[in-house]
Design a protein around this motif. Structure first.
Motif, mmCIF file in Angstrom:
data_model
loop_
_atom_site.group_PDB
_atom_site.id
_atom_site.type_symbol
_atom_site.label_atom_id
_atom_site.label_comp_id
_atom_site.label_asym_id
_atom_site.label_seq_id
_atom_site.Cartn_x
_atom_site.Cartn_y
_atom_site.Cartn_z
ATOM 1 N N PHE A 17 -14.483 -45.427 12.874
ATOM 2 C CA PHE A 17 -13.759 -44.920 14.042
ATOM 3 C C PHE A 17 -12.558 -45.817 14.346
ATOM 4 O O PHE A 17 -11.450 -45.330 14.580
ATOM 5 C CB PHE A 17 -14.691 -44.857 15.253
ATOM 6 N N ALA A 18 -12.774 -47.136 14.338
ATOM 7 C CA ALA A 18 -11.669 -48.058 14.606
ATOM 8 C C ALA A 18 -10.563 -47.883 13.578
ATOM 9 O O ALA A 18 -9.368 -47.888 13.922
ATOM 10 C CB ALA A 18 -12.180 -49.496 14.610
ATOM 11 N N ALA A 19 -10.929 -47.714 12.306
ATOM 12 C CA ALA A 19 -9.913 -47.546 11.266
ATOM 13 C C ALA A 19 -9.100 -46.274 11.487
ATOM 14 O O ALA A 19 -7.868 -46.279 11.362
ATOM 15 C CB ALA A 19 -10.577 -47.517 9.888
ATOM 16 N N GLY A 20 -9.771 -45.176 11.804
ATOM 17 C CA GLY A 20 -9.052 -43.933 12.043
ATOM 18 C C GLY A 20 -8.127 -44.028 13.237
ATOM 19 O O GLY A 20 -6.985 -43.537 13.205
ATOM 20 N N PHE A 21 -8.591 -44.664 14.304
ATOM 21 C CA PHE A 21 -7.781 -44.827 15.503
ATOM 22 C C PHE A 21 -6.563 -45.699 15.215
ATOM 23 O O PHE A 21 -5.442 -45.379 15.620
ATOM 24 C CB PHE A 21 -8.635 -45.446 16.610
ATOM 25 N N LEU A 22 -6.766 -46.818 14.514
ATOM 26 C CA LEU A 22 -5.656 -47.720 14.225
ATOM 27 C C LEU A 22 -4.651 -47.088 13.262
ATOM 28 O O LEU A 22 -3.438 -47.299 13.386
ATOM 29 C CB LEU A 22 -6.179 -49.035 13.664
ATOM 30 N N SER A 23 -5.139 -46.305 12.301
ATOM 31 C CA SER A 23 -4.229 -45.616 11.394
ATOM 32 C C SER A 23 -3.317 -44.673 12.171
ATOM 33 O O SER A 23 -2.096 -44.640 11.959
ATOM 34 C CB SER A 23 -5.031 -44.830 10.349
ATOM 35 N N ALA A 24 -3.902 -43.913 13.083
ATOM 36 C CA ALA A 24 -3.099 -42.998 13.895
ATOM 37 C C ALA A 24 -2.162 -43.757 14.828
ATOM 38 O O ALA A 24 -1.050 -43.303 15.117
ATOM 39 C CB ALA A 24 -4.018 -42.078 14.696
ATOM 40 N N THR A 25 -2.590 -44.931 15.295
ATOM 41 C CA THR A 25 -1.727 -45.769 16.123
ATOM 42 C C THR A 25 -0.505 -46.233 15.336
ATOM 43 O O THR A 25 0.631 -46.177 15.819
ATOM 44 C CB THR A 25 -2.501 -46.986 16.647
ATOM 45 N N ARG B 18 0.884 -44.763 12.997
ATOM 46 C CA ARG B 18 1.730 -43.601 12.736
ATOM 47 C C ARG B 18 2.407 -43.089 14.004
ATOM 48 O O ARG B 18 3.169 -42.134 13.949
ATOM 49 C CB ARG B 18 0.896 -42.496 12.087
ATOM 50 N N GLY B 19 2.119 -43.683 15.137
ATOM 51 C CA GLY B 19 2.769 -43.289 16.367
ATOM 52 C C GLY B 19 2.248 -42.007 16.973
ATOM 53 O O GLY B 19 2.947 -41.355 17.752
ATOM 54 N N LEU B 20 1.011 -41.618 16.652
ATOM 55 C CA LEU B 20 0.451 -40.371 17.170
ATOM 56 C C LEU B 20 -0.008 -40.547 18.617
ATOM 57 O O LEU B 20 -0.242 -41.659 19.082
ATOM 58 C CB LEU B 20 -0.724 -39.916 16.292
ATOM 59 N N GLY B 21 -0.154 -39.438 19.317
ATOM 60 C CA GLY B 21 -0.601 -39.457 20.696
ATOM 61 C C GLY B 21 -2.062 -39.836 20.821
ATOM 62 O O GLY B 21 -2.812 -39.861 19.832
ATOM 63 N N MET B 22 -2.502 -40.080 22.040
ATOM 64 C CA MET B 22 -3.849 -40.606 22.239
ATOM 65 C C MET B 22 -4.934 -39.615 21.821
ATOM 66 O O MET B 22 -5.949 -40.018 21.241
ATOM 67 C CB MET B 22 -4.043 -41.014 23.704
ATOM 68 N N THR B 23 -4.759 -38.339 22.109
ATOM 69 C CA THR B 23 -5.776 -37.381 21.670
ATOM 70 C C THR B 23 -5.905 -37.392 20.160
ATOM 71 O O THR B 23 -7.018 -37.394 19.615
ATOM 72 C CB THR B 23 -5.428 -35.964 22.159
ATOM 73 N N ALA B 24 -4.777 -37.430 19.458
ATOM 74 C CA ALA B 24 -4.811 -37.475 17.997
ATOM 75 C C ALA B 24 -5.448 -38.766 17.503
ATOM 76 O O ALA B 24 -6.190 -38.770 16.515
ATOM 77 C CB ALA B 24 -3.408 -37.325 17.425
ATOM 78 N N ARG B 25 -5.181 -39.885 18.169
ATOM 79 C CA ARG B 25 -5.797 -41.150 17.755
ATOM 80 C C ARG B 25 -7.320 -41.066 17.853
ATOM 81 O O ARG B 25 -8.040 -41.487 16.943
ATOM 82 C CB ARG B 25 -5.283 -42.300 18.621
#
Length: 383
Positions: free
Chosen positions: A309-317, A319-326
């Motif tokens: 979960f942390a890896a997916g959230f940080l990857s999206a972070t 990439r500059g994605l919004g919080m729902t996407a993170r």
């Protein structure tokens, strides 16, 4: 999805902590009854590193292992996942840690884990043995509370890495409370102090209840007001993120920055400023609160989902994605691990994950992910 970048490039993320050789049971049941084990690797921070590298980011793992066969196995295996292992120390006098575990969920009484890590090479990590240069220059430094429990020297290192300083990488901290590692009763105060120094904090509602006597997300945020982003994980119920309004707009950079308007891993999308300025005192701005349910998952093994979960959230972070996407990318990478037997799994391809993360709320709520779902050609079931 692009492959990992050459290791001579500045890393997007540095993950620092102990990795161990883990022995997985051949059959379910008590350790006393398991006839044989399969060798694998385990370590919260190296799990995150491997997942981020598989997602196409430049990642370095910093740790220490013994100058032994198990240390060779760890370095070779983690490096084989595309992670830069050039900053891993080799200790000729201390062994690489190992552990044995059962396959049950850590939250159940049936889960057993036996560590052989006392006096390990990783427990000798300290400000003297881990140069700050090994983490400087990264956009994100990811650490967990496990390292702080290994020794007084490891705790000193954690305090140095999380201390405010100009140009410090954004510090991502997963509380990762392991009660068996804390014998002196200091976990609540130590982990609270480290979490308050970080920029992004991951904590399970159950962990917060054990540590600080609060399990409601809003109450946890009141205890942890300082981090710019707080993610409270609630298992199958999903996750809640608290993000301080306006955070990061004035944060300075040190060192070279990615080209404006590019994602350092993919070459597409915005590249947010992930460096933190020195901060002190609790947050006073209003938070933006984002709640995202978890998709339904046919669980094969529950171990490693928090790291994923942390890896997916940080990857999206990154990439500059919004919080729902993170949050949704965190859930999706966690689901990839939940549907395989081990601690690590290949994440879904970026396009596949992006399509799922972009579903409307109704469609997201119907997702049912089972073994094999990460392939682009696999059907994602709905009721």
């Amino acid at each position: 999805m692009s492959g990992p970048a050459p290791v001579d490039a500045a890393p997007d993320v540095v993950c620092l902590g102990e990795s161990m050789v883990t022995f997985l049971p051949s059959l379910p049941g008590r350790l006393a009854d398991v006839p044989s084990f399969t060798r694998a690797i385990g370590g919260a921070e190296s799990n995150v590193a491997c997942s981020l590298a598989a997602a196409g980011h430049r990642v370095r793992w910093v740790g220490r292992v013994g100058r032994d066969g198990f240390g060779d196995h760890l370095v070779d295996t983690i490096g084989g996942h595309g992670v830069d292992v050039t900053a891993v120390g080799r200790d000729p006098h201390r062994p690489t840690g190992v552990y044995f575990r059962t396959d049950e969920d850590r939250a159940t009484d049936a889960h057993e884990v036996v560590y052989y890590r006392a006096g390990s090479a990783a427990s000798a990590m300290s400000p003297a043995t881990v140069p700050y240069d090994s983490v400087a220059g990264a956009r994100i430094l990811h650490v967990t509370g496990i390292t702080a429990a290994l020794s007084a020297d490891c705790l000193a290192l954690m305090r140095e890495l999380t201390a405010p300083r100009p140009g410090r990488p954004l510090v991502s901290f997963d509380v990762n409370h392991r009660p068996g590692l804390w014998r002196d009763g200091s976990a609540p105060s130590v982990l609270l102090d480290l979490a308050r120094r970080a920029d992004v904090v991951f904590v399970g509602a159950d962990e917060a209840e054990r540590l600080w006597g609060v399990g409601d997300p809003a109450a946890i945020r009141a205890v942890l007001a300082e981090p710019a982003v707080l993610v409270v994980k609630r298992g199958a119920e999903g996750a809640v993120a608290f993000e301080r309004c306006g955070v990061g707009k004035e944060a300075p950079r040190s060192g070279p920055a990615p080209a404006p308007g590019t994602d350092s891993a993919s070459g597409h999308g915005p590249a947010p400023d992930t460096r933190s300025a020195p901060r002190s005192g609790p947050a006073t701005d209003t938070d933006t609160v984002t709640r995202t349910p978890a998709p339904r998952v046919t669980v094969v093994s529950p171990v490693g989902a928090g790291d994923a979960f942390a890896a997916g959230f940080l990857s999206a972070t990154l990439r500059g994605l919004g919080m729902t996407a993170r949050l949704r990318h965190g859930h999706l990478v966690a689901a990839a691990v939940l549907t395989v037997p081990g601690d690590l799994a290949a994440p879904p391809r970026r396009g596949h994950a992006d399509r799922l993360a972009a579903l409307d709320d109704a469609a997201w709520g119907t997702l049912h992910l089972g073994p094999g779902w990460t392939g682009d050609d696999q059907e994602v079931r709905t009721p």
